[in-house]
Each structure stands twice: as structure tokens, then as C-alpha cells.
Design a protein around this motif. Sequence first.
Motif, PDB file in Angstrom:
ATOM      1  N   PHE A 188       2.516 -25.076  -3.275  1.00 48.17           N
ATOM      2  CA  PHE A 188       1.808 -23.716  -3.561  1.00 48.17           C
ATOM      3  C   PHE A 188       2.375 -22.646  -3.072  1.00 48.17           C
ATOM      4  O   PHE A 188       2.406 -21.588  -3.818  1.00 48.17           O
ATOM      5  N   GLY A 189       2.962 -22.416  -1.954  1.00 47.14           N
ATOM      6  CA  GLY A 189       3.285 -21.352  -1.259  1.00 47.14           C
ATOM      7  C   GLY A 189       4.591 -20.719  -1.912  1.00 47.14           C
ATOM      8  O   GLY A 189       4.628 -19.553  -2.047  1.00 47.14           O
ATOM      9  N   GLU A 190       5.373 -21.872  -2.734  1.00 39.31           N
ATOM     10  CA  GLU A 190       6.509 -21.032  -3.411  1.00 39.31           C
ATOM     11  C   GLU A 190       6.065 -20.172  -4.721  1.00 39.31           C
ATOM     12  O   GLU A 190       6.846 -19.165  -5.155  1.00 39.31           O
ATOM     13  N   SER A 191       4.833 -20.566  -5.068  1.00 42.63           N
ATOM     14  CA  SER A 191       4.378 -19.625  -6.401  1.00 42.63           C
ATOM     15  C   SER A 191       3.670 -18.191  -5.611  1.00 42.63           C
ATOM     16  O   SER A 191       3.638 -17.535  -6.479  1.00 42.63           O
ATOM     17  N   LEU A 192       3.776 -18.028  -4.482  1.00 39.74           N
ATOM     18  CA  LEU A 192       3.402 -16.766  -4.002  1.00 39.74           C
ATOM     19  C   LEU A 192       4.302 -15.910  -3.517  1.00 39.74           C
ATOM     20  O   LEU A 192       4.855 -15.929  -2.646  1.00 39.74           O
ATOM     21  N   ASP A 193       4.755 -15.377  -4.544  1.00 45.28           N
ATOM     22  CA  ASP A 193       5.950 -14.440  -4.464  1.00 45.28           C
ATOM     23  C   ASP A 193       5.793 -13.020  -3.731  1.00 45.28           C
ATOM     24  O   ASP A 193       5.780 -11.974  -4.415  1.00 45.28           O
ATOM     25  N   PHE A 194       5.549 -13.066  -2.431  1.00 46.35           N
ATOM     26  CA  PHE A 194       5.050 -12.009  -1.846  1.00 46.35           C
ATOM     27  C   PHE A 194       6.055 -10.711  -1.817  1.00 46.35           C
ATOM     28  O   PHE A 194       5.760  -9.387  -2.306  1.00 46.35           O
ATOM     29  N   GLU A 195       7.302 -11.200  -1.662  1.00 48.52           N
ATOM     30  CA  GLU A 195       8.391 -10.170  -1.595  1.00 48.52           C
ATOM     31  C   GLU A 195       8.500  -9.249  -3.084  1.00 48.52           C
ATOM     32  O   GLU A 195       8.522  -8.169  -2.998  1.00 48.52           O
ATOM     33  N   THR A 196       8.251 -10.160  -4.167  1.00 48.25           N
ATOM     34  CA  THR A 196       8.405  -9.345  -5.490  1.00 48.25           C
ATOM     35  C   THR A 196       7.232  -8.476  -5.654  1.00 48.25           C
ATOM     36  O   THR A 196       7.419  -7.354  -6.174  1.00 48.25           O
ATOM     37  N   TRP A 197       6.055  -8.989  -5.310  1.00 51.85           N
ATOM     38  CA  TRP A 197       4.958  -8.210  -5.253  1.00 51.85           C
ATOM     39  C   TRP A 197       5.086  -6.857  -4.517  1.00 51.85           C
ATOM     40  O   TRP A 197       4.572  -5.934  -4.943  1.00 51.85           O
ATOM     41  N   LYS A 198       5.562  -7.006  -3.380  1.00 53.66           N
ATOM     42  CA  LYS A 198       5.692  -5.826  -2.242  1.00 53.66           C
ATOM     43  C   LYS A 198       6.693  -4.693  -2.896  1.00 53.66           C
ATOM     44  O   LYS A 198       6.458  -3.678  -3.240  1.00 53.66           O
ATOM     45  N   GLU A 199       7.823  -5.382  -3.534  1.00 53.01           N
ATOM     46  CA  GLU A 199       8.774  -4.432  -4.142  1.00 53.01           C
ATOM     47  C   GLU A 199       8.047  -3.586  -5.398  1.00 53.01           C
ATOM     48  O   GLU A 199       8.383  -2.532  -5.722  1.00 53.01           O
ATOM     49  N   MET A 200       7.470  -4.565  -6.364  1.00 51.89           N
ATOM     50  CA  MET A 200       6.648  -3.936  -7.322  1.00 51.89           C
ATOM     51  C   MET A 200       5.680  -2.729  -6.888  1.00 51.89           C
ATOM     52  O   MET A 200       5.505  -1.629  -7.503  1.00 51.89           O
ATOM     53  N   LEU A 201       4.890  -2.959  -5.732  1.00 55.79           N
ATOM     54  CA  LEU A 201       4.226  -2.219  -5.425  1.00 55.79           C
ATOM     55  C   LEU A 201       4.813  -0.741  -4.672  1.00 55.79           C
ATOM     56  O   LEU A 201       4.395   0.373  -4.941  1.00 55.79           O
ATOM     57  N   GLU A 202       5.895  -1.108  -4.108  1.00 53.84           N
ATOM     58  CA  GLU A 202       6.606   0.043  -3.400  1.00 53.84           C
ATOM     59  C   GLU A 202       7.475   0.850  -4.615  1.00 53.84           C
ATOM     60  O   GLU A 202       7.691   2.124  -4.214  1.00 53.84           O
ATOM     61  N   GLY A 203       7.578   0.169  -5.492  1.00 55.25           N
ATOM     62  CA  GLY A 203       8.470   0.926  -6.794  1.00 55.25           C
ATOM     63  C   GLY A 203       7.619   1.893  -7.622  1.00 55.25           C
ATOM     64  O   GLY A 203       8.093   2.650  -8.561  1.00 55.25           O
ATOM     65  N   ILE A 204       6.057   1.701  -7.352  1.00 55.21           N
ATOM     66  CA  ILE A 204       5.208   2.461  -8.261  1.00 55.21           C
ATOM     67  C   ILE A 204       5.314   3.899  -7.578  1.00 55.21           C
ATOM     68  O   ILE A 204       5.301   4.315  -6.543  1.00 55.21           O
ATOM     69  N   LYS A 205       5.658   4.699  -8.702  1.00 53.91           N
ATOM     70  CA  LYS A 205       5.766   6.176  -8.501  1.00 53.91           C
ATOM     71  C   LYS A 205       5.097   6.959  -9.737  1.00 53.91           C
ATOM     72  O   LYS A 205       4.927   6.623 -10.604  1.00 53.91           O
ATOM     73  N   PRO A 206       4.290   8.249  -9.088  1.00 57.75           N
ATOM     74  CA  PRO A 206       3.720   9.074 -10.235  1.00 57.75           C
ATOM     75  C   PRO A 206       4.810   9.434 -11.095  1.00 57.75           C
ATOM     76  O   PRO A 206       6.047   9.794 -10.866  1.00 57.75           O
ATOM     77  N   ARG A 207       4.434   9.691 -12.403  1.00 60.70           N
ATOM     78  CA  ARG A 207       5.214  10.058 -13.490  1.00 60.70           C
ATOM     79  C   ARG A 207       5.537  11.565 -13.385  1.00 60.70           C
ATOM     80  O   ARG A 207       4.645  12.474 -12.905  1.00 60.70           O
ATOM     81  N   GLN A 208       6.774  11.973 -13.755  1.00 65.14           N
ATOM     82  CA  GLN A 208       7.011  13.413 -13.574  1.00 65.14           C
ATOM     83  C   GLN A 208       6.379  14.245 -14.466  1.00 65.14           C
ATOM     84  O   GLN A 208       6.616  13.842 -15.694  1.00 65.14           O
TER      85      GLN A 208
END
Length: 222
Positions: free
Chosen positions: A201-221
Amino acid sequence: GKLKAYLKHLEKHLKETMEDKTDQLNEIEALKGCTKDLLGHISEEFEALHQILHKKEQDIKLMVEKMKAENMEEMEDSFTSLLGEASTRTETIDKVKAALEGTDHVAFLKGLKELMERVKKDHQGETEDDEEAEEEEEDETEGKSDNDGSGDEQCEASGWEDESNEDHEDEDEGDEDYEPDETAHDGDDRVVHVDLALENFGESLDFETWKEMLEGIKPRQV
């Protein structure tokens, strides 16, 4: 005349400056209000995101706990079954040892059929016809009687007649051809292992990808 002209011009600029000053103060207050509202909106929306993440966290944890509970129930059922089986077999072994160590051969023969049925039922191997095993058991029975002095005399003393011995042998017919299968052991099939779905089950928890996705969120210009 020239000074009066400059004075009028200066007063006009002063008036405009004072108006600009007032407008600037208004804009400062507007900025404060706008920023305050914006910060409040950001806090509310991130709180909503936090709640969504928290709910996701709780849902995933509940899923793991449910999988654990189901797996644990199977394991506990298996353990209880094995515990009962171990207790029954221990009791059977004690009875067999007591029978083999006993000196009262009449009582031994009387209880032999019941004991053999218990041994067969307790053993997991298949009953097989084996003339050699039958001969060995007969030799062991005869040997015990000979070692005791005279089994026949004990039978006569206890009131047993040859006929009753024959009846007992008829009842036990088929018992002496029993040979336990020493290689039979299905323990691995009966032991409940950790659910593979839970292990993986732990393999389905892709926390690194989720973190990258959250960190990549930026306000629209704008």
C-alpha cells in the motif's frame, strides 16, 4: 506684479498637492483594506485545502486500519484454531504416552480403540494400508506382554476370555494398518500472512510527486 503671479501659481499647485495627498492617504487605506481582505481570503482557502488534505489523510489512515483489522481478524482466527489444535494434540500425546508407559495391559487394550481413533482424527496424514506397520504394531504388543511375564495370565485373572479378546480385535480391525504420514505438514497453508495489498500500500502513496505538485502551484500572472 510678478510675485503675485507666482503666488497664484504656487497656491494652485499647493491645492493640487493637498488633493493628491488626500488621494494618497485614501489609497493607503484602500491598500490596507484590500491586503487585509486578500490575506483573509488566502487563509480561508488554504484552510479549506488543509481540511481537504487532513480528510484525505484520515481517509487513507482509515483505509489502512480497515485492511489491518480484516487481516488481523483472519490471523486471530487462525491463531485460535492453531492454539486449540495444539492443545488437542498435546492432550492426545499425553494420553498416548500414558498408554505406552502403563503396566495395566487389560486397561490398555480396552482403551486402545478409542485412543487409536483419536490419534487418527488428530493426525493430518492420510491412513494407508501397510502390512509392515501392522506386523510391527503386533510385535510391539506381543513384546510388551512377554516383558510383563504373561499377558494371558493377566487376562485370565481379570476375567477376560479369549472370545472377548477376539471381539476386541474385530472391533479394532483396520486400526493396526494405520501409518501416519510423517511428511504431511500444511502449516504454511494454514498460517495467515500479512496481506500483500497492505504491504504494497505504501507504494501507492506517492508523497514526493504530491509535494512537487503542491510546490509547483503559483498564482497566475495578471
